[in-house]
Write an enzyme that holds these catalytic residues in place. Structure first.
Site, PDB file in Angstrom:
ATOM      1  N   LYS A   1     130.595  73.116 -32.850  1.00  0.00           N
ATOM      2  CA  LYS A   1     129.392  73.692 -33.453  1.00  0.00           C
ATOM      3  C   LYS A   1     129.598  75.189 -33.576  1.00  0.00           C
ATOM      4  CE  LYS A   1     125.499  71.828 -34.902  1.00  0.00           C
ATOM      5  NZ  LYS A   1     125.421  70.510 -35.556  1.00  0.00           N
TER       6      LYS A   1
ATOM      7  N   ASP B   1     124.173  73.138 -41.252  1.00  0.00           N
ATOM      8  CA  ASP B   1     123.215  72.820 -40.199  1.00  0.00           C
ATOM      9  C   ASP B   1     121.963  73.638 -40.498  1.00  0.00           C
ATOM     10  OD1 ASP B   1     122.177  73.162 -37.101  1.00  0.00           O
ATOM     11  OD2 ASP B   1     123.259  71.290 -37.400  1.00  0.00           O
TER      12      ASP B   1
END
Length: 546
Positions: free
Chosen positions: A236, A276
Site C-alpha cells: 500500500k 485507492d
C-alpha cells in the site's frame, strides 16, 4: 487537511483581528479561539482540545521565554507556533530551540504564510508522534493475532507477519500553481510480504495517511490476495494531503514527484500500485508515464486501474462495487433472503459505494440512504441512484440533494435495513454503536470499518458480516486481470472479466463460509485464517535464507 482548531494567545486587539481575518480566508478552514492573558491561555488549554497554539510572547501577565515555556509545558502534544515582533527575533529563535514548531513575525504575516505555518506544525507533530500509533494498524494486528491464535500459527511466523517487510517514508516538495509556493508533504510505500510474488496495493491521497495506516492496509492486502489465490503479496502507499484542495495541475505535479521518489521500489515484477481513496485512473496514467519516462520505454504493467486506452482493463473502475454486490447476493442466498425489495443503506458514495448502490438497485433492492463526507440522505420510500449520481456529478457532494431527508452518518448507520454497506472510512462500527445496528447483512466495502469488539457483538446478535478482505476484494482481483492482460498483450471482454471475477469471489466466499460453520467462528476470522494459512504454506515451502 480537515478543519483545525487554533488557540490564539494575543493581547493586541489589532493583531487578533488581523490574524482571525487571515485565517478566515484560508482554503482549509480554521476554527479560532482567542485569549489575552497567560492565565486565560492555561485555563483554555486545560479544558479545550486544540490542534495548534499560536502564542505571542509578551502578555499582560507574562513576558519573554517564560511565556512560551509555560504554554509549551501545558500544551502536551499540541504544537506551539510563536508570534513575535521584528525586534524579538532572538527570543523567538530561542523559543524554537526550546520546542516551538516555528515563529511568525508580526507585520510580515500574509494569509498563505500563516496558514502554512499552522498546517505544517500540525503535520510535523502528527508525523513525530503517531506514525505507528494508528488505530487502523492496531485493528489489523488484533485481527491477525486472533486468527493466528485460533489456527495455532508458528510463533516465528506470527512475529514475522506482524510487521511489514519493507517500508519507505519520503518527504518531497511540489509546486502550487502560482509557482511561488512550494509544499512539502509526506509519502509512503509499504510492502508487507514479498513471499507470494510481486506486491500489490493501492495509492491513497488523504490528509490522515500515516505509516501505521498504510502498514495496516498492506497487511490486509496480503490476506486478501492469499484468500483470492492471487500471486501477490500485500502493499500500500499514500501521500498525506487533501487532494480536494489541489488543482488538476497541482495533482499531476504531486503524483509525478511522488512516483519519482518511490521509483526504485515499484515495477511490474516488484510492486504494482493501483487507485485507492483520493486517486483514480488519471493518477495511475501519470504514474505509468513518469515511470516509463525514467525507464526509457512504455511500461503499462507498472500500475493497474489506468485508462483502458493505456492498457487498463474493462470493468476495473467498478470492480470493487460490483464484487461487493456479487457477494451480497451470495450472502442473501445463504440466508434465504430475497434480495429483490430488500432495503439498503450505503455509507460512502464514492467509487465503491455508488457502484454498489447502482448494482443493488438493478437487482431490485431499494436504496433508502446514502452518505458522503457532507452527511447522509434518507428516504424510506427509496432513493433514485441515477438521480443521486447525476446530482453528485454536478455538485460533487450529496449536501442539498432535494429528494430526501438530511441525516448524519452516525444516525444512518443505525437505520433499520436489510443490508448495511459501510464503504467509507475505518472504525465506523464500534463497541459503542454495534448493539444499535439493525441490519441482517453487514457488507464491508471499506477497509477496517468494524472494530474487533463490535465484531463480537454483531456475531452474538446473528448479524451476517461480509468482512472487508472478502467484500472489497473485487478491485485487486480485476487489477490482477489487468496485470495478466498486460503481461500477455491480450485483452479480455467485459463479460469474461465479470465471469472470472464472480468465480473467484464466490469460491473465496464459500471457503470462508465453510470454515466459519466448521469451526464455529465469525466470518472475518474464518476468511483471515484462509489467507494466513496459504501464506504460512508458502513461507514454509520457500524456507529461510540463509
Amino acid at each position: 487537511m480537515a478543519s483545525a482548531k487554533v488557540l490564539l494567545i494575543e493581547d493586541g486587539q489589532v493583531d487578533r483581528m488581523v490574524i482571525k481575518g487571515l485565517l478566515s480566508k484560508a482554503v482549509v478552514p480554521f476554527e479560532v479561539e482567542t485569549v489575552e492573558t497567560l492565565a486565560e491561555a492555561l485555563a483554555a488549554i486545560s479544558r479545550g482540545s486544540f490542534d495548534v497554539i499560536l502564542s505571542d510572547l509578551t502578555l499582560p501577565d507574562s513576558q519573554g521565554l517564560d511565556t512560551f515555556l509555560r504554554v509549551f509545558q501545558s500544551a502536551g502534544d499540541v504544537p506551539v507556533v510563536v508570534l513575535t515582533g521584528s525586534d524579538d527575533l532572538t527570543l523567538a529563535a530561542k523559543a524554537v530551540e526550546e520546542g516551538a514548531e516555528a515563529y511568525l513575525v508580526k507585520g510580515k504575516i500574509d494569509g498563505n504564510r500563516l496558514a502554512r505555518a499552522l498546517r505544517y506544525a500540525i503535520q510535523r507533530t502528527a508525523a513525530e508522534q503517531a506514525e505507528w500509533q494508528s488505530p487502523m494498524y492496531q485493528l489489523a494486528k488484533q485481527q491477525f493475532l486472533k486468527a493466528a491464535q485460533i489456527v495455532g500459527l508458528d510463533d516465528n511466523l506470527r512475529e514475522r507477519l506482524l510487521f511489514p517487510q519493507r517500508t519507505m517514508t519520503v518527504t518531497f516538495p511540489f509546486r502550487r500553481d502560482d509557482y511561488q509556493e512550494v509544499e512539502t508533504v509526506f509519502g509512503y510505500r509499504v510492502q508487507h510480504l514479498l513471499t507470494m510474488g510481486p506486491t500489490k496495493g493501492g495509492i491513497r491521497y488523504h490528509e490522515d495517511v500515516n505509516l501505521g495506516e498504510v502498514s495496516a492496509l498492506a497487511m490486509w492486502m496480503t490476506w486478501k490476495c492469499a484468500l483470492m489465490r492471487l500471486p501477490f503479496g500485500g502493499a500500500k502507499g499514500g501521500v498525506r494531503i487533501d487532494p480536494t484542495i489541489l488543482t488538476g495541475h497541482e495533482l499531476q505535479r504531486l503524483t509525478r514527484r511522488f512516483t519519482t521518489e518511490i521509483l526504485d521500489m515499484i515495477g511490474p515484477d516488484k510492486d504494482i500500485p493501483a487507485p485507492d481513496m483520493g486517486t483514480n485512473e488519471r493518477v495511475m496514467a501519470w504514474m505509468m508515464d513518469t515511470y516509463s519516462q525514467q525507464i526509457g520505454y512504455t511500461v503499462p504493467t507498472v500500475v493497474t486501474g489506468k485508462p483502458v486506452v493505456l492498457g487498463g482493463s474493462q470493468g476495473r473502475s467498478e470492480a470493487t462495487g460490483r464484487g461487493l454486490v456479487y457477494l451480497i447476493a451470495a450472502a442473501a442466498e445463504h440466508l434465504e433472503m430475497n434480495l429483490k425489495g430488500s432495503t439498503v443503506v450505503v455509507q460512502g458514495f464514492g467509487n465503491v459505494g455508488s457502484n454498489a448502490a447502482r448494482f443493488l438497485e438493478e437487482l431490485g433492492a431499494r436504496v433508502v440512504a446514502v452518505s458522503d463526507v457532507t452527511g447522509g440522505i434518507y428516504n424510506p420510500h427509496g432513493l433514485s441512484v441515477s438521480s443521486l449520481l447525476a446530482y453528485t456529478r454536478e455538485n460533487r457532494v450529496l449536501a442539498g440533494y432535494p429528494d430526501g431527508e438530511a441525516i448524519s452518518n452516525e444516525e444512518m448507520l443505525e437505520l433499520p435495513c436489510d443490508i448495511l454497506a459501510p464503504a467509507a472510512m475505518q472504525n465506523q462500527i464500534t463497541h459503542d454503536n454495534a448493539d444499535r445496528i439493525k441490519c441482517k447483512i453487514l457488507a464491508e466495502g471499506a477497509n477496517g470499518p468494524t472494530t474487533l469488539e463490535a465484531d463480537e457483538i454483531l456475531h452474538d446478535r446473528d448479524v451476517f458480516v461480509l468482512p472487508d478482505i472478502v467484500g472489497n476484494a473485487g478491485g485487486v482481483t480485476v487489477s490482477y486481470f489487468e496485470w495478466v492482460q498486460g503481461t500477455q498483450n491480450y485483452t479480455w471482454t467485459l463479460d469474461e472479466i465479470n465471469s472470472r471475477l464472480h468465480t473467484i469471489l464466490l469460491n473465496a466466499f464459500r471457503r470462508a463460509l465453510d470454515r466459519s460453520a466448521r469451526q464455529k467462528i465469525d466470518m472475518r476470522t474464518a476468511a483471515l485464517i484462509e489467507g494466513i494459512q496459504r501464506v504460512e504454506q508458502a513461507k514454509l515451502a520457500r524456507g529461510l535464507f540463509p
